[in-house]
Design an enzyme around this catalytic site. Sequence first.
Site, PDB file in Angstrom:
ATOM      1  N   ASP A  35      -6.591 -13.969   8.366  1.00  0.00           N
ATOM      2  CA  ASP A  35      -5.078 -13.810   7.701  1.00  0.00           C
ATOM      3  C   ASP A  35      -4.107 -15.149   8.476  1.00  0.00           C
ATOM      4  O   ASP A  35      -2.879 -14.402   8.473  1.00  0.00           O
ATOM      5  CB  ASP A  35      -4.200 -12.383   8.003  1.00  0.00           C
ATOM      6  CG  ASP A  35      -5.460 -11.986   7.118  1.00  0.00           C
ATOM      7  OD1 ASP A  35      -6.201 -12.108   5.799  1.00  0.00           O
ATOM      8  OD2 ASP A  35      -5.718 -10.461   6.869  1.00  0.00           O
TER       9      ASP A  35
ATOM     10  N   ASP B 178       2.362   2.452   3.603  1.00  0.00           N
ATOM     11  CA  ASP B 178       3.570   0.783   4.453  1.00  0.00           C
ATOM     12  C   ASP B 178       4.784   1.271   3.864  1.00  0.00           C
ATOM     13  O   ASP B 178       5.698   0.990   4.447  1.00  0.00           O
ATOM     14  CB  ASP B 178       3.318  -0.228   3.285  1.00  0.00           C
ATOM     15  CG  ASP B 178       1.848  -1.315   3.298  1.00  0.00           C
ATOM     16  OD1 ASP B 178       1.792  -1.164   4.548  1.00  0.00           O
ATOM     17  OD2 ASP B 178       1.763  -1.557   2.962  1.00  0.00           O
TER      18      ASP B 178
ATOM     19  N   ASP C 144      -1.724 -12.727   1.213  1.00  0.00           N
ATOM     20  CA  ASP C 144      -1.586 -11.971   2.437  1.00  0.00           C
ATOM     21  C   ASP C 144      -1.550 -11.890   3.707  1.00  0.00           C
ATOM     22  O   ASP C 144      -2.733 -12.991   3.863  1.00  0.00           O
ATOM     23  CB  ASP C 144      -3.166 -10.998   1.389  1.00  0.00           C
ATOM     24  CG  ASP C 144      -3.196  -9.856   2.232  1.00  0.00           C
ATOM     25  OD1 ASP C 144      -2.857  -9.406   3.617  1.00  0.00           O
ATOM     26  OD2 ASP C 144      -4.662  -9.081   1.519  1.00  0.00           O
TER      27      ASP C 144
ATOM     28  N   GLU D  18      -9.800 -13.368  -2.147  1.00  0.00           N
ATOM     29  CA  GLU D  18      -8.316 -14.184  -1.203  1.00  0.00           C
ATOM     30  C   GLU D  18      -9.320 -15.120  -0.773  1.00  0.00           C
ATOM     31  O   GLU D  18      -9.935 -14.720  -0.399  1.00  0.00           O
ATOM     32  CB  GLU D  18      -8.239 -12.639   0.135  1.00  0.00           C
ATOM     33  CG  GLU D  18      -7.871 -13.417   0.934  1.00  0.00           C
ATOM     34  CD  GLU D  18      -7.194 -11.944   2.261  1.00  0.00           C
ATOM     35  OE1 GLU D  18      -6.957 -10.702   1.392  1.00  0.00           O
ATOM     36  OE2 GLU D  18      -7.036 -11.917   3.299  1.00  0.00           O
TER      37      GLU D  18
ATOM     38  N   ASP E  21      -4.498 -13.484  -3.309  1.00  0.00           N
ATOM     39  CA  ASP E  21      -4.081 -13.561  -1.443  1.00  0.00           C
ATOM     40  C   ASP E  21      -4.421 -14.636  -1.160  1.00  0.00           C
ATOM     41  O   ASP E  21      -5.615 -15.367  -1.021  1.00  0.00           O
ATOM     42  CB  ASP E  21      -4.656 -12.442  -0.839  1.00  0.00           C
ATOM     43  CG  ASP E  21      -4.094 -10.923  -2.036  1.00  0.00           C
ATOM     44  OD1 ASP E  21      -3.725 -11.103  -2.738  1.00  0.00           O
ATOM     45  OD2 ASP E  21      -5.159 -10.427  -1.082  1.00  0.00           O
TER      46      ASP E  21
ATOM     47  N   HIS F 188       0.563  -0.924  -0.030  1.00  0.00           N
ATOM     48  CA  HIS F 188       0.581   0.110  -0.076  1.00  0.00           C
ATOM     49  C   HIS F 188       0.857   1.240   0.336  1.00  0.00           C
ATOM     50  O   HIS F 188       2.026   1.357   0.404  1.00  0.00           O
ATOM     51  CB  HIS F 188      -0.381  -0.116   0.921  1.00  0.00           C
ATOM     52  CG  HIS F 188      -1.372  -1.253   1.575  1.00  0.00           C
ATOM     53  ND1 HIS F 188      -1.336  -2.644   2.504  1.00  0.00           N
ATOM     54  CD2 HIS F 188      -3.096  -1.023   1.115  1.00  0.00           C
ATOM     55  CE1 HIS F 188      -2.235  -2.960   2.319  1.00  0.00           C
ATOM     56  NE2 HIS F 188      -3.310  -2.621   0.948  1.00  0.00           N
TER      57      HIS F 188
ATOM     58  N   GLU G   6     -10.472  -6.673  -4.921  1.00  0.00           N
ATOM     59  CA  GLU G   6     -10.577  -7.559  -4.509  1.00  0.00           C
ATOM     60  C   GLU G   6     -11.762  -7.835  -3.374  1.00  0.00           C
ATOM     61  O   GLU G   6     -12.444  -6.807  -2.477  1.00  0.00           O
ATOM     62  CB  GLU G   6      -9.124  -7.238  -3.355  1.00  0.00           C
ATOM     63  CG  GLU G   6      -9.080  -8.128  -2.036  1.00  0.00           C
ATOM     64  CD  GLU G   6      -7.760  -7.706  -1.301  1.00  0.00           C
ATOM     65  OE1 GLU G   6      -6.490  -7.552  -1.925  1.00  0.00           O
ATOM     66  OE2 GLU G   6      -8.363  -8.152   0.033  1.00  0.00           O
TER      67      GLU G   6
ATOM     68  N   MET H 249       2.277  -5.914  -6.558  1.00  0.00           N
ATOM     69  CA  MET H 249       0.858  -5.577  -6.609  1.00  0.00           C
ATOM     70  C   MET H 249       1.408  -4.605  -5.913  1.00  0.00           C
ATOM     71  O   MET H 249       2.371  -4.255  -4.950  1.00  0.00           O
ATOM     72  CB  MET H 249       0.179  -7.055  -6.115  1.00  0.00           C
ATOM     73  CG  MET H 249      -1.213  -5.791  -6.247  1.00  0.00           C
ATOM     74  SD  MET H 249      -1.354  -5.236  -4.363  1.00  0.00           S
ATOM     75  CE  MET H 249      -1.902  -6.271  -3.525  1.00  0.00           C
TER      76      MET H 249
ATOM     77  N   LYS I  37     -14.632  -8.338   0.008  1.00  0.00           N
ATOM     78  CA  LYS I  37     -15.041  -9.284   0.474  1.00  0.00           C
ATOM     79  C   LYS I  37     -16.099  -8.691   1.758  1.00  0.00           C
ATOM     80  O   LYS I  37     -16.635  -7.655   1.389  1.00  0.00           O
ATOM     81  CB  LYS I  37     -13.923  -8.288   1.891  1.00  0.00           C
ATOM     82  CG  LYS I  37     -13.835  -8.705   3.533  1.00  0.00           C
ATOM     83  CD  LYS I  37     -12.597  -7.799   3.470  1.00  0.00           C
ATOM     84  CE  LYS I  37     -12.569  -8.254   5.603  1.00  0.00           C
ATOM     85  NZ  LYS I  37     -11.210  -8.082   5.993  1.00  0.00           N
TER      86      LYS I  37
ATOM     87  N   ASP J 255     -11.454 -11.932  10.189  1.00  0.00           N
ATOM     88  CA  ASP J 255     -10.032 -12.437   9.297  1.00  0.00           C
ATOM     89  C   ASP J 255      -9.149 -12.668   9.744  1.00  0.00           C
ATOM     90  O   ASP J 255      -8.729 -11.525  10.790  1.00  0.00           O
ATOM     91  CB  ASP J 255     -10.094 -10.396   9.252  1.00  0.00           C
ATOM     92  CG  ASP J 255      -9.148 -11.028   7.510  1.00  0.00           C
ATOM     93  OD1 ASP J 255      -8.763 -11.636   7.059  1.00  0.00           O
ATOM     94  OD2 ASP J 255      -8.691  -9.218   7.148  1.00  0.00           O
TER      95      ASP J 255
ATOM     96  N   HIS K  44     -10.898 -14.378   2.895  1.00  0.00           N
ATOM     97  CA  HIS K  44     -12.691 -13.019   2.502  1.00  0.00           C
ATOM     98  C   HIS K  44     -13.986 -14.549   1.901  1.00  0.00           C
ATOM     99  O   HIS K  44     -14.994 -13.980   2.308  1.00  0.00           O
ATOM    100  CB  HIS K  44     -12.661 -12.239   1.595  1.00  0.00           C
ATOM    101  CG  HIS K  44     -11.384 -11.353   1.953  1.00  0.00           C
ATOM    102  ND1 HIS K  44     -10.649 -10.168   1.546  1.00  0.00           N
ATOM    103  CD2 HIS K  44     -10.280 -11.133   3.144  1.00  0.00           C
ATOM    104  CE1 HIS K  44      -9.499  -9.432   1.888  1.00  0.00           C
ATOM    105  NE2 HIS K  44      -9.441  -9.946   2.918  1.00  0.00           N
TER     106      HIS K  44
END
Lengths: 380, 380, 380, 380
Positions: free
Chosen positions: C253, C53, C283, C213, C241, C50, C177, C84, C179, C251, C216
């Site tokens: 992850d 980030d 991810d 993902e 993802d 991002h 993406e 990405m 979710k 979530d 998700h």
Amino acid sequence: MSTEHRFTFGLWTVGNPGRDPFGEPTRPPLDPVDSVHKLAELGAWGISLHDNDLIPWGTSPAEAERITARFEQALADTGLGVGMATTNLFGHPAFKDGAFTSNDRGVRRAAIGKAMRSIDLGARLGAEVYVFWGGREGTEASVAKDPRDALERYREAINVLAEYVVEQGYELRFAMEPKPNEPRGDIFLPTVGHALHFISTLDRPEMVGVNPEVAHETMAGLSFMHGVGQALWAGKLFHIDLNGQRIGRYDQDFRFAAEDLKEAFLLVRLLEHAGYEGPRHFDAHAYRSESPEGVWDFARGCMASYTALADRVAHFDSLPEVTEALARASTPELGEASCSGLGEADALKAEVDGLDALAQRGYFNEALDQLLVEVLLGVR
Amino acid sequence: MSTEHRFTFGLWTVGNPGRDPFGEPTRPPLDPVDSVHKLAELGAWGISLHDNDLIPWGTSPAEAERITARFEQALADTGLGVGMATTNLFGHPAFKDGAFTSNDRGVRRAAIGKAMRSIDLGARLGAEVYVFWGGREGTEASVAKDPRDALERYREAINVLAEYVVEQGYELRFAMEPKPNEPRGDIFLPTVGHALHFISTLDRPEMVGVNPEVAHETMAGLSFMHGVGQALWAGKLFHIDLNGQRIGRYDQDFRFAAEDLKEAFLLVRLLEHAGYEGPRHFDAHAYRSESPEGVWDFARGCMASYTALADRVAHFDSLPEVTEALARASTPELGEASCSGLGEADALKAEVDGLDALAQRGYFNEALDQLLVEVLLGVR
Amino acid sequence: MSTEHRFTFGLWTVGNPGRDPFGEPTRPPLDPVDSVHKLAELGAWGISLHDNDLIPWGTSPAEAERITARFEQALADTGLGVGMATTNLFGHPAFKDGAFTSNDRGVRRAAIGKAMRSIDLGARLGAEVYVFWGGREGTEASVAKDPRDALERYREAINVLAEYVVEQGYELRFAMEPKPNEPRGDIFLPTVGHALHFISTLDRPEMVGVNPEVAHETMAGLSFMHGVGQALWAGKLFHIDLNGQRIGRYDQDFRFAAEDLKEAFLLVRLLEHAGYEGPRHFDAHAYRSESPEGVWDFARGCMASYTALADRVAHFDSLPEVTEALARASTPELGEASCSGLGEADALKAEVDGLDALAQRGYFNEALDQLLVEVLLGVR
Amino acid sequence: MSTEHRFTFGLWTVGNPGRDPFGEPTRPPLDPVDSVHKLAELGAWGISLHDNDLIPWGTSPAEAERITARFEQALADTGLGVGMATTNLFGHPAFKDGAFTSNDRGVRRAAIGKAMRSIDLGARLGAEVYVFWGGREGTEASVAKDPRDALERYREAINVLAEYVVEQGYELRFAMEPKPNEPRGDIFLPTVGHALHFISTLDRPEMVGVNPEVAHETMAGLSFMHGVGQALWAGKLFHIDLNGQRIGRYDQDFRFAAEDLKEAFLLVRLLEHAGYEGPRHFDAHAYRSESPEGVWDFARGCMASYTALADRVAHFDSLPEVTEALARASTPELGEASCSGLGEADALKAEVDGLDALAQRGYFNEALDQLLVEVLLGVR
């Protein structure tokens, strides 16, 4: 707003700053003393708190004393009570693997010590009930903990803390708060049922009840009304957390009655029928999209919905067509004993042959449930 | 196929004809005697049954006797045991509002009578455990039953049946099988936890344990391994139902280990570590898309996966890197008492100040869990 | 570790500090440049990011330039690629009601502007794909947004941003993406299906694909393999993802393949069969209980499991018994056209009368699926 | 009961005999002609049907003609319309592996033929819409079907059937009905989104829309209101199935509005605002505990709740405080374009610097949502 229902709010609820896993806070912190004054103004009966809601981690003893005295003054000034106190055993990084069930014995010991200190605070503030929410007592990688060891450590901790309360002469009762998951992948004592069983294994089971939360049972898709019913049946409903939640989602902690109005109605009806005398405690928070002003809309909404539902319940119970519909469903008949014991064994066996005839009747639950919906919608 | 694990199958599992709510049967009925012979041939230790799996509803006493004798002969011929027996209290239309908790007292009485008759049959066949699955004990319209009344009636029924077993001199123990929903909207005693608590309220709690089922706890998204762990911790794992299921779905009853291999591995590891001595009972059925031949593929697969997982468990536990990884996670340390009691209260309170230091360490659960995955995948 | 699979990690994944809704961070922040070096050392092909980030919110342009140049140097030094890039449109409090679908027009405009700035950065860094995850595009109180208006605004934003890319001459493709929920109560474009349909309504549908993902789709209990299958069928799998998740939970992850090994196997098999050429992007993040060292255990585990599963897939596909089992299930026959068009209408109608005969066969899915399980367990 | 809403019921809904996976029927079959007369009496606008609801599988052509004529007479006598017709492609054992996506080409051909025959019947009865619910189009063992092949076959079938309708000169439009699972482990086209995308790939997309069902989207925990919103936005809401369902459970098909009153209110509001002109179709059934009399309580309740909710919607929309609350939430502002295109790119980028200021406002969703709850409860 009447105080007959003894509405209470956690300091962390109205004080929630709107931080979530994907975003920064949207509201500034609230001074607990301001929360007390504002809640009193809105008609709440009292507040509840974690140790660190009032006294931030790392506060010096002298400063902690000053904060506590100022808070006591606010309670005295407003007449607000403390419905419940509890220990934050989840926020500090040391609890990342659990508190009472951390694999690290040092962490377990510090957790018990922190609970003792916090119980001292709760007793000083006049809390009726001391809640244990074991948010970190669980696993993501189940291989890392034998669940039997974890439950044994959990029991050890609650036993020693109950003993501590007795030794100190405090009037506190304990309430275990179950939750299935989040923040851990799987939390020990995931439901009201698991907690009730755990309590039956304690040294002082009579001192310990449950604190069911709408959101927590609902996350697992369980009927909250049935869970509270089992707690009441067992004489173990020592406290309750009211909020709103959708099944199978992250912990939403929405405004009470913002989700599933029928279940909310049934819950209020059960509490009022059972004569539950504890606080109606709102463990929820305003949507993150709210500014500080919206927080009080949220708080007002929680109390208004409970009050409106209690009114609807009274109206429902007063309707002759409801009495009749309950009779057609044989609801009162469920209160009657089925038999008088083994002396009837032969008779009972013989009655099996009557099943085909017993299958003919209907239970008229569609009509009864529709009556409820129409009362909820104000059509009746 | 070795019989060390005492694999058993319900007659209704291999006999499942593939009917579902949207479609007609895809397989013809199986004669229970043929199932016994076929299961013996595949290496199963035994079978389990509902009364009506063997003796269809409406069978005359003379015909029932003939069927039973023929079935006993098949057991004798093959050496198969009866791991468990139970009563069908859900199939007959009379049970549409419940059996032990039907609002109709006549239905409740007939349900108790049917269970008595069925216990007689189970005892005659040498069953070790008698299971109660209360599939119809619940509600769609919660307003129709006060859950406290329902639990009181449930308790009454189990109490009188336990008394009956004692009076008759049978060797049976009871096991309550929880389920959260389906076929009812919400079922009473929805999880292992609720059932364990219920048992603690009975007149003869020592006679009664639980029969957890993978699919049932999983439907509610609960960790099956944790639920079984709590049952083992309480000394209450009297029986177990093995199958496969996805969270949040209809009751799938898939082949054991067809879903969630990691949880299946952890379950087998827990059972083997705990020295569970009851049957490994498969309560599952072949996909509806299978012809009769596929039913035996299904049965073979259940046993093969359990055996393979037990082998993987033994391998995992034998690896030095696993021992080391468990040590780095401090897993064995969870077995140690946290403190020696209230005499340490001051010490425990003082240790709170060490939390910042205790937060520094890691628990290495990623490495430990990855080891497990690699053992499962045969990479180690 | 080979780079044939082009493994990539988000900077936010290995850099995740272990903060959650109930607890403070357990790990210090990671310098993105250090992450690049460490990931290169572990064998990753590249990273993703991002805007924030790399460049924290509030950084001055001069400082941003310095940070970017230093990061480019790290990429050059290590040879890592940028798989990405994406925009953080969820962390800043201004996005609390949405970004492209905020009810506030000013917020929507700033969101589009932030995406443009961030696309410039992504293009500079050589990203292949630009992802849009609309984490804040949703509601808790559905009454506050007409979903038709929200989708119209969403479409407007993606259309103008695609136009921007074309005008700037960037080589980027977009990937939406989906979710279902969290951090909002309900998110627009909740699944792969909704996103694929949305794309079909855009001005430049050919420029836009999806970024499914695991976590998700799994949160909603949907088959990830089927969702990815529909995306591949539509030629729209532009990015993916990979992680681990349980159905019906927050979530999580988790590390790739930490949950549901069978679905992970089927996913890898589908990707490899389809010749998917994009990055295998993780991810996910290390458990909060991990110290900084555990983060790299986590990263290694993701890649190791993918590699092991790809090996298992190749082995599975090489087995003659698998070929035979697929044939018995008629799997290849699903690739054949059912008919040649309307000219066969009468013939097709006549064949209805053959359904009873067609019902006789079985599909042997039990045997086929058990083969898969046994390959996964290394028994075959 | 007014007919302005065009209430329709499936023959299979009031005719549901109360069979479920664990129990036998509790009610006798209903003659479709009797259902027509009874529904007319209760105020319904019309009915809907599967081919085999009217003409049981195995009926001779002559008998089928007699049944059809008698049914047409009943429609003529009562003035009831046929809102929708559909094909039963799930009940016959031959469809156990799917219909249009069965691995067996013969089954696929017979399924297409059966749909053609059934379309002829639907056209004869004057149905407006032809629904395709692919209940068997899915897998338990995903390895058995490549999802890309399955979708290709699905597309082939719908394409040829649309062509058939055009060639025959029928006025029918098609509506795809998505469902995530049950009776298959995972069903293709699991949500409204997947179906909308699938439609965009058809030869005649303009002929095909969706038939969303409350229960089906809700099973996956998705917002039904958002799904219907996406369908309306796309001009694809050709039909709708109304009922009640809890998230994450077996397919319950409860009475409309028996669950989640707030979502039901929002749905009715969306349909009425959008000017949806199709039937309000109830695809639900009475609880199994009901006798035949209770079936009509159920049917009355569905229509009464829709009517009451529509009244509540009109009242809500008429309140000045609602208009004000929507304005404070900036709800109408979501209807405005965000920008005028790329010419504003620089301006949009510059506005990013205003995010801190934009973060100050609140959206007052708590107050707005609480207004809605109070209108629902009849307090306002």
